[in-house]
Design a protein around this motif. Structure first.
Motif, PDB file in Angstrom:
ATOM      1  N   VAL A   1      38.473  14.576 -36.661  1.00  0.00           N
ATOM      2  CA  VAL A   1      37.060  14.243 -36.504  1.00  0.00           C
ATOM      3  C   VAL A   1      36.844  13.722 -35.081  1.00  0.00           C
ATOM      4  CG1 VAL A   1      35.164  12.833 -37.353  1.00  0.00           C
ATOM      5  CG2 VAL A   1      36.895  13.687 -38.948  1.00  0.00           C
ATOM      6  N   GLU A   2      35.935  14.376 -34.329  1.00  0.00           N
ATOM      7  CA  GLU A   2      35.653  14.025 -32.943  1.00  0.00           C
ATOM      8  C   GLU A   2      34.260  13.412 -32.824  1.00  0.00           C
ATOM      9  OE1 GLU A   2      38.276  17.596 -30.868  1.00  0.00           O
ATOM     10  OE2 GLU A   2      36.093  17.596 -30.739  1.00  0.00           O
ATOM     11  N   GLN A   3      34.144  12.490 -31.902  1.00  0.00           N
ATOM     12  CA  GLN A   3      32.841  11.904 -31.583  1.00  0.00           C
ATOM     13  C   GLN A   3      32.433  12.412 -30.204  1.00  0.00           C
ATOM     14  OE1 GLN A   3      32.635   7.658 -31.744  1.00  0.00           O
ATOM     15  NE2 GLN A   3      30.400   7.604 -31.646  1.00  0.00           N
ATOM     16  N   LYS A   4      31.417  13.255 -30.166  1.00  0.00           N
ATOM     17  CA  LYS A   4      30.988  13.885 -28.924  1.00  0.00           C
ATOM     18  C   LYS A   4      29.544  14.316 -29.062  1.00  0.00           C
ATOM     19  CE  LYS A   4      32.569  18.485 -30.309  1.00  0.00           C
ATOM     20  NZ  LYS A   4      33.405  19.657 -29.949  1.00  0.00           N
ATOM     21  N   ASP A   5      29.024  14.921 -27.994  1.00  0.00           N
ATOM     22  CA  ASP A   5      27.655  15.452 -28.029  1.00  0.00           C
ATOM     23  C   ASP A   5      27.654  16.768 -28.791  1.00  0.00           C
ATOM     24  OD1 ASP A   5      26.897  13.296 -26.563  1.00  0.00           O
ATOM     25  OD2 ASP A   5      26.680  14.373 -24.662  1.00  0.00           O
TER      26      ASP A   5
ATOM     27  N   ALA B   1      19.427  22.509 -29.469  1.00  0.00           N
ATOM     28  CA  ALA B   1      19.336  21.096 -29.844  1.00  0.00           C
ATOM     29  C   ALA B   1      20.582  20.383 -29.347  1.00  0.00           C
ATOM     30  CB  ALA B   1      19.192  20.937 -31.351  1.00  0.00           C
ATOM     31  N   ARG B   2      20.440  19.058 -29.094  1.00  0.00           N
ATOM     32  CA  ARG B   2      21.558  18.224 -28.629  1.00  0.00           C
ATOM     33  C   ARG B   2      21.472  16.873 -29.335  1.00  0.00           C
ATOM     34  NH1 ARG B   2      24.916  17.478 -23.988  1.00  0.00           N
ATOM     35  NH2 ARG B   2      24.170  19.478 -23.181  1.00  0.00           N
ATOM     36  N   GLN B   3      22.615  16.446 -29.900  1.00  0.00           N
ATOM     37  CA  GLN B   3      22.700  15.158 -30.569  1.00  0.00           C
ATOM     38  C   GLN B   3      23.866  14.381 -29.962  1.00  0.00           C
ATOM     39  OE1 GLN B   3      22.832  15.404 -34.805  1.00  0.00           O
ATOM     40  NE2 GLN B   3      23.292  13.239 -35.111  1.00  0.00           N
ATOM     41  N   PRO B   4      23.603  13.342 -29.185  1.00  0.00           N
ATOM     42  CA  PRO B   4      24.699  12.627 -28.505  1.00  0.00           C
ATOM     43  C   PRO B   4      25.481  11.736 -29.461  1.00  0.00           C
ATOM     44  CG  PRO B   4      22.601  11.595 -28.005  1.00  0.00           C
ATOM     45  CD  PRO B   4      22.285  12.814 -28.823  1.00  0.00           C
ATOM     46  N   ASN B   5      26.782  11.554 -29.127  1.00  0.00           N
ATOM     47  CA  ASN B   5      27.683  10.637 -29.848  1.00  0.00           C
ATOM     48  C   ASN B   5      27.661  10.881 -31.355  1.00  0.00           C
ATOM     49  OD1 ASN B   5      28.416   9.350 -27.431  1.00  0.00           O
ATOM     50  ND2 ASN B   5      26.643   7.984 -27.564  1.00  0.00           N
TER      51      ASN B   5
ATOM     52  N   VAL C   1      27.213  12.599 -40.925  1.00  0.00           N
ATOM     53  CA  VAL C   1      26.484  11.346 -40.730  1.00  0.00           C
ATOM     54  C   VAL C   1      27.291  10.166 -41.252  1.00  0.00           C
ATOM     55  CG1 VAL C   1      24.349  10.111 -41.252  1.00  0.00           C
ATOM     56  CG2 VAL C   1      24.296  12.581 -40.825  1.00  0.00           C
ATOM     57  N   SER C   2      27.919  10.312 -42.407  1.00  0.00           N
ATOM     58  CA  SER C   2      28.709   9.227 -42.983  1.00  0.00           C
ATOM     59  C   SER C   2      29.744   9.823 -43.917  1.00  0.00           C
ATOM     60  CB  SER C   2      27.802   8.245 -43.743  1.00  0.00           C
ATOM     61  OG  SER C   2      27.151   8.910 -44.828  1.00  0.00           O
ATOM     62  N   GLY C   3      30.768   9.015 -44.199  1.00  0.00           N
ATOM     63  CA  GLY C   3      31.822   9.442 -45.122  1.00  0.00           C
ATOM     64  C   GLY C   3      33.182   9.526 -44.488  1.00  0.00           C
ATOM     65  N   VAL C   4      33.275   9.746 -43.193  1.00  0.00           N
ATOM     66  CA  VAL C   4      34.545   9.795 -42.467  1.00  0.00           C
ATOM     67  C   VAL C   4      34.378   9.028 -41.163  1.00  0.00           C
ATOM     68  CG1 VAL C   4      35.342  11.981 -43.441  1.00  0.00           C
ATOM     69  CG2 VAL C   4      33.904  11.990 -41.413  1.00  0.00           C
ATOM     70  N   GLU C   5      35.504   8.692 -40.566  1.00  0.00           N
ATOM     71  CA  GLU C   5      35.497   7.960 -39.321  1.00  0.00           C
ATOM     72  C   GLU C   5      36.144   8.809 -38.230  1.00  0.00           C
ATOM     73  OE1 GLU C   5      39.102   7.316 -41.669  1.00  0.00           O
ATOM     74  OE2 GLU C   5      36.956   7.012 -42.055  1.00  0.00           O
ATOM     75  N   LYS C   6      35.929   8.385 -36.985  1.00  0.00           N
ATOM     76  CA  LYS C   6      36.476   9.096 -35.838  1.00  0.00           C
ATOM     77  C   LYS C   6      37.998   9.090 -35.890  1.00  0.00           C
ATOM     78  CE  LYS C   6      36.737   8.887 -30.808  1.00  0.00           C
ATOM     79  NZ  LYS C   6      36.306   8.146 -29.594  1.00  0.00           N
TER      80      LYS C   6
END
Length: 461
Positions: A93-97, A398-402, A446-451
């Protein structure tokens, strides 16, 4: 126990086993035979079979031990291929744009270009033109540089022929003017003589009172004849002048035509060389020859008016691409795009959607399909960026940051709920997640797992 020590102990066990087996099989040489009756020896065939049986047992034991050693070298019991397969089936799981893109395909074209066509020559009976010199495709040209030269031998021959025709007509006019001047002088003399003869006949008529009747009649006939001759010469004199002027005018018209043709031929020879009107890059067009399309080159024949080259401004290029009508809702003027060239995968440019066509056009695949044409500007330039190259345009919708981003194949649904399988120790646990936006290959969680969590891909399979 360490693996190296384990292997060492196994090898020592094999050596000891072999040595003990050899001791049992080999006969004792140092003990002399005891006195007494002579023993009966065993048959040679039986001794040979025993030795073969012993060696078979020894080799089987050694093979079993070696197999155990090789199996012990991988404690997990998995090969490298299996390990790679497990790694390929997992994702982190990655946290990115998160960026949602739409891809379109189009052709690169120049915003500012000047078409170079084969010259349209003046005159009649002109065929194709042969290229004798041509600038290299993709080369940089400056204002005034020679772009192309055509074979001018035919035009030079035409110039020589038209010049000779013009000079011949000029000489014919001079000769005709001289002949007409001589004819004019002769006609004027003849008319003057007829006028003198008329005056003489009129004077003779005054003697009729004193001459005989016969002479008087002769004088009257002479006067009538002189008057008729003078009148006839006077009328024909004017007709001859008009005819002479007409003949001279015909020659003058032919001379002017020959002069115009000579000037056209001289202008055609100058058109055989084309110079660059602006700075830019020369791009050679393709033409049909030999059963296929290929670039124009030296020695080819082109028709007058055929556009075989264009000089483009490399600093202003754009892509013309077709967009499906189903995607029109996601497009708007000003969207950022990323443009790549199929011929040069390592080369890419940023750009912007400049315009969309107002009217949809019918697709060539189906009459029910419609498409719109979009123009995308290209930021930057490169020597390899030329017109008519196929390109791929990635439009940022579309772009969604972080955002927490996972592969789409790691998410599966059951009873209307979304789940993933998260690695927990040596196993994977099923966990429900709440989803956000998605693209063709990525999914926002949106929720349920972590980075950093490890997910099982293709969880449903």
């Amino acid at each position: 126990m360490p693996l190296l020590l384990y292997k060492k102990q196994v090898l020592e066990g094999v050596k000891s086993f072999l040595s003990s087996s050899a001791t049992e099989v080999a006969p004792a040489r140092s003990v002399p035979p005891a006195p007494g009756p002579v023993p009966v020896p065993e048959p040679p065939l039986r001794n040979k079979r025993s030795r073969v049986l012993w060696w078979v047992i020894v080799l089987a034991v050694v093979a079993a031990i070696v197999a155990l050693v090789l199996r012990g070298s991988s404690p997990s019991g998995k090969t490298a291929k299996q390990a790679n397969g497990d790694a390929a089936r997992t994702a982190i799981v990655e946290q990115k744009d998160f960026i949602r893109r739409l891809r379109a395909h189009g052709i690169v074209e120049a915003v500012e270009s000047r078409a170079i066509a084969a010259p349209r020559l003046s005159g009649q009976g002109l065929g194709t033109l042969i290229i004798t010199k041509l600038v290299l495709n993709g080369s940089t040209v400056h204002r005034g540089d020679v772009l192309v030269e055509f074979d001018r031998q035919a035009q030079l021959r035409v110039v020589i022929d038209k010049e000779a025709e013009y000079r011949d007509l000029v000489e014919q006019i001079k000769k005709k003017e001289a002949d007409q001047a001589a004819a004019l002088a002769a006609d004027e003399t003849q008319l003057k003589q007829a006028e003198d003869a008329l005056q003489t006949a009129e004077l003779e008529m005054k003697k009729n009172e004193i001459v005989s009747r016969i002479d008087a009649e002769k004088n009257q006939e002479n006067l009538d004849q002189a008057r008729a001759t003078f009148q006839q010469l006077k009328e024909t004199f004017n007709l001859k002048r008009r005819a002479a002027q007409a003949e001279l005018k015909v020659l003058q018209i032919q001379r002017d035509r020959a002069l115009t043709a000579m000037k056209w031929a001289q202008g055609n020879t100058q058109k055989m060389v084309i110079h660059a009107a602006t700075n830019g890059v020369a791009v050679i067009n393709s033409m049909w020859k030999g059963g296929s399309f290929s670039d124009v080159q030296e020695g080819d024949e082109v028709r007058p008016g055929f556009p075989f080259m264009q000089v483009v401004n490399p600093g202003r290029m754009q892509v013309r691409a077709r967009m499906n009508q189903a995607d029109i809702g996601d497009l708007s003027v000003g969207q950022n795009v990323r443009i790549g060239l199929d011929a040069y995968p390592e080369l890419s440019f940023s750009g912007t959607l400049q315009s969309l066509s107002a009217v949809a056009q019918t697709s060539s695949f189906s009459s029910r399909m419609r498409y719109l044409v979009g123009l995308y500007s290209i930021n930057g330039s490169d020597s390899r960026l030329l017109p008519d190259l196929s390109s791929a345009v990635d439009i940022e919708i579309a772009r969604q940051p972080n955002a927490l981003v996972v592969p789409r194949d790691s998410v599966f649904s059951e009873n209307g709920h979304a789940y993933v399988r998260v690695k927990n120790g040596s196993d994977y646990e099923k966990r429900e997640v709440r989803l956000g936006a998605a693209s063709n290959v990525e999914q926002v969680v949106v929720s349920g797992v972590e980075k950093g969590a490890v997910l099982l891909r293709d969880a449903t399979s």
